[in-house]
Design an enzyme around this catalytic site. Structure first.
Site, short mmCIF file in Angstrom:
data_model
loop_
_atom_site.label_atom_id
_atom_site.label_comp_id
_atom_site.label_asym_id
_atom_site.label_seq_id
_atom_site.Cartn_x
_atom_site.Cartn_y
_atom_site.Cartn_z
N ASP A 1 9.72 15.61 10.77
CA ASP A 1 9.31 15.55 9.36
C ASP A 1 7.78 15.68 9.26
O ASP A 1 7.12 14.88 8.63
CB ASP A 1 9.78 14.24 8.72
CG ASP A 1 9.70 14.29 7.18
OD1 ASP A 1 9.61 15.40 6.63
OD2 ASP A 1 9.73 13.21 6.55
N ARG B 1 5.31 2.77 -0.58
CA ARG B 1 6.73 2.44 -0.80
C ARG B 1 7.57 3.64 -0.47
O ARG B 1 7.23 4.78 -0.82
CB ARG B 1 6.95 2.00 -2.25
CG ARG B 1 8.39 1.65 -2.61
CD ARG B 1 8.48 1.06 -4.01
NE ARG B 1 7.92 -0.29 -4.05
CZ ARG B 1 8.64 -1.39 -3.83
NH1 ARG B 1 9.94 -1.30 -3.56
NH2 ARG B 1 8.07 -2.57 -3.89
N GLY B 2 8.69 3.41 0.22
CA GLY B 2 9.60 4.47 0.58
C GLY B 2 11.00 4.18 0.09
O GLY B 2 11.24 3.24 -0.68
N ARG B 3 11.94 4.99 0.55
CA ARG B 3 13.33 4.86 0.09
C ARG B 3 13.94 3.54 0.50
O ARG B 3 14.77 2.98 -0.21
CB ARG B 3 14.14 6.04 0.66
CG ARG B 3 15.54 6.16 0.07
CD ARG B 3 16.15 7.53 0.33
NE ARG B 3 15.91 8.03 1.67
CZ ARG B 3 16.83 8.68 2.39
NH1 ARG B 3 18.04 8.87 1.88
NH2 ARG B 3 16.54 9.14 3.58
N ILE C 1 0.82 -1.22 0.00
CA ILE C 1 0.00 0.00 0.00
C ILE C 1 0.85 1.27 0.00
O ILE C 1 0.33 2.38 -0.07
CB ILE C 1 -0.97 0.02 1.20
CG1 ILE C 1 -0.21 -0.14 2.53
CG2 ILE C 1 -2.03 -1.05 1.05
CD1 ILE C 1 -1.11 -0.04 3.76
N LYS D 1 5.31 -2.05 8.11
CA LYS D 1 6.38 -1.31 7.44
C LYS D 1 7.62 -2.18 7.46
O LYS D 1 8.15 -2.47 8.54
CB LYS D 1 6.62 0.02 8.16
CG LYS D 1 7.66 0.92 7.53
CD LYS D 1 7.74 2.25 8.29
CE LYS D 1 8.72 3.21 7.65
NZ LYS D 1 8.77 4.51 8.38
#
Length: 279
Positions: free
Chosen positions: A134, A17-19, A15, A38
């Site tokens: 962040d 996507r990150g680095r 669901i 995650k």
């Protein structure tokens, strides 16, 4: 995939996507309840000491702040040689970015209904000695009950005892000027970021705009806050006062999260949150 994770959860479709990894939907094998997991690939960050430290800290810090109604729930963590898997509350309602970009600008009452639970979450983190670092609309999620949830503590840091932090982290439009300047800073960098979000909600445009990350950084460093008459003609003096206090370049004059919550613009309109308006 961790054997222990697969024992306790059935991992489904991706669901997000990150680095350094992916977020997938998963279900408890015991109850069938839906969660998000995650999964961070440790091999991708083993050569980056800063990101490696953030990875180690994220699960620990989330355990400290989880439990607040406006912070994403933390449930389990699993680790093997290659991956760290963090099981989190599943938020089916999308993020704040999707909601505030659907229209040119929000009415003050609607903006307040987003800012209030966000500042409650930030104040909770700060009162536990943790800065998020962040804060941005993409990291503000909604669950199936339309409850706002502050998420993604991958850049979070502990500042317990009033200590200062260092390191350039954050996202161009939302990062505080003292972070970009390379100075040590305190937790009010989160208040600055929330102030940028409030400005965008009321104006439909960011307070510090550039065509590239470099240009954005330059205008953020100058921190010349303006209220264009064409955009802010219908915005109250109280809202603009709060923005000045949240987006103060002078850190000694910038509001804390608790002070934001006590500001007249927050309290005078602080009627009970109408969940329907968050939809």
């Amino acid at each position: 995939m961790s054997g222990e994770l697969e024992r306790d959860y059935t991992v489904g479709d991706e669901i997000g996507r990150g680095r350094y990894g992916v977020v997938s939907r998963c279900h408890s094998t015991l109850t069938g309840e839906c969660f998000a997991v995650k999964s961070i690939d440790k091999r991708l960050i083993q050569d980056d000491a800063v990101d490696s430290l953030c990875l180690q800290n994220e699960a620990k810090l989330m355990q400290l702040v989880s439990g607040h109604p406006n912070v994403i729930g933390f449930f389990d963590v699993y680790e093997d040689d290659d991956f760290l898997h963090v099981v989190l509350e599943y938020c089916a309602g999308g993020d704040l970015f999707q909601r505030i970009t659907a229209r040119p600008a929000l009415a003050e009452s609607e903006a307040r209904r987003f800012l209030l639970p966000l500042m409650e979450a930030i104040a909770h983190c700060h009162n536990h000695g943790i800065a998020h670092r962040d804060i941005k609309p993409d990291n503000i999620l909604f669950n199936s009950y339309n409850e706002l949830k502050l998420a993604d503590f991958g850049s979070a840091e502990c500042f317990g005892g009033g200590g200062l932090m260092s390191g350039i982290v954050g996202t161009p439009y939302y990062v505080a000027p003292e972070v970009l300047a390379g100075r040590d800073y305190n937790e009010t960098v989160d208040v600055w970021s929330a102030g940028v979000i409030l400005y965008i909600m009321l104006a439909g445009i960011p307070p510090f705009y550039g065509e590239s990350a470099h240009e954005i950084f330059e205008v953020v460093l100058r921190a010349n806050l303006r209220f264009p008459r064409k955009v802010f003609s219908s915005v109250s003096a109280e809202a603009k006062d709060l923005l000045r206090r949240m987006l103060s370049k002078d850190v000694s004059r910038r509001f804390s999260a608790d002070q934001v919550l006590r500001h007249p613009w927050m309290t005078n309109g602080g009627d009970s949150i109408d969940v329907g308006l968050l939809a």
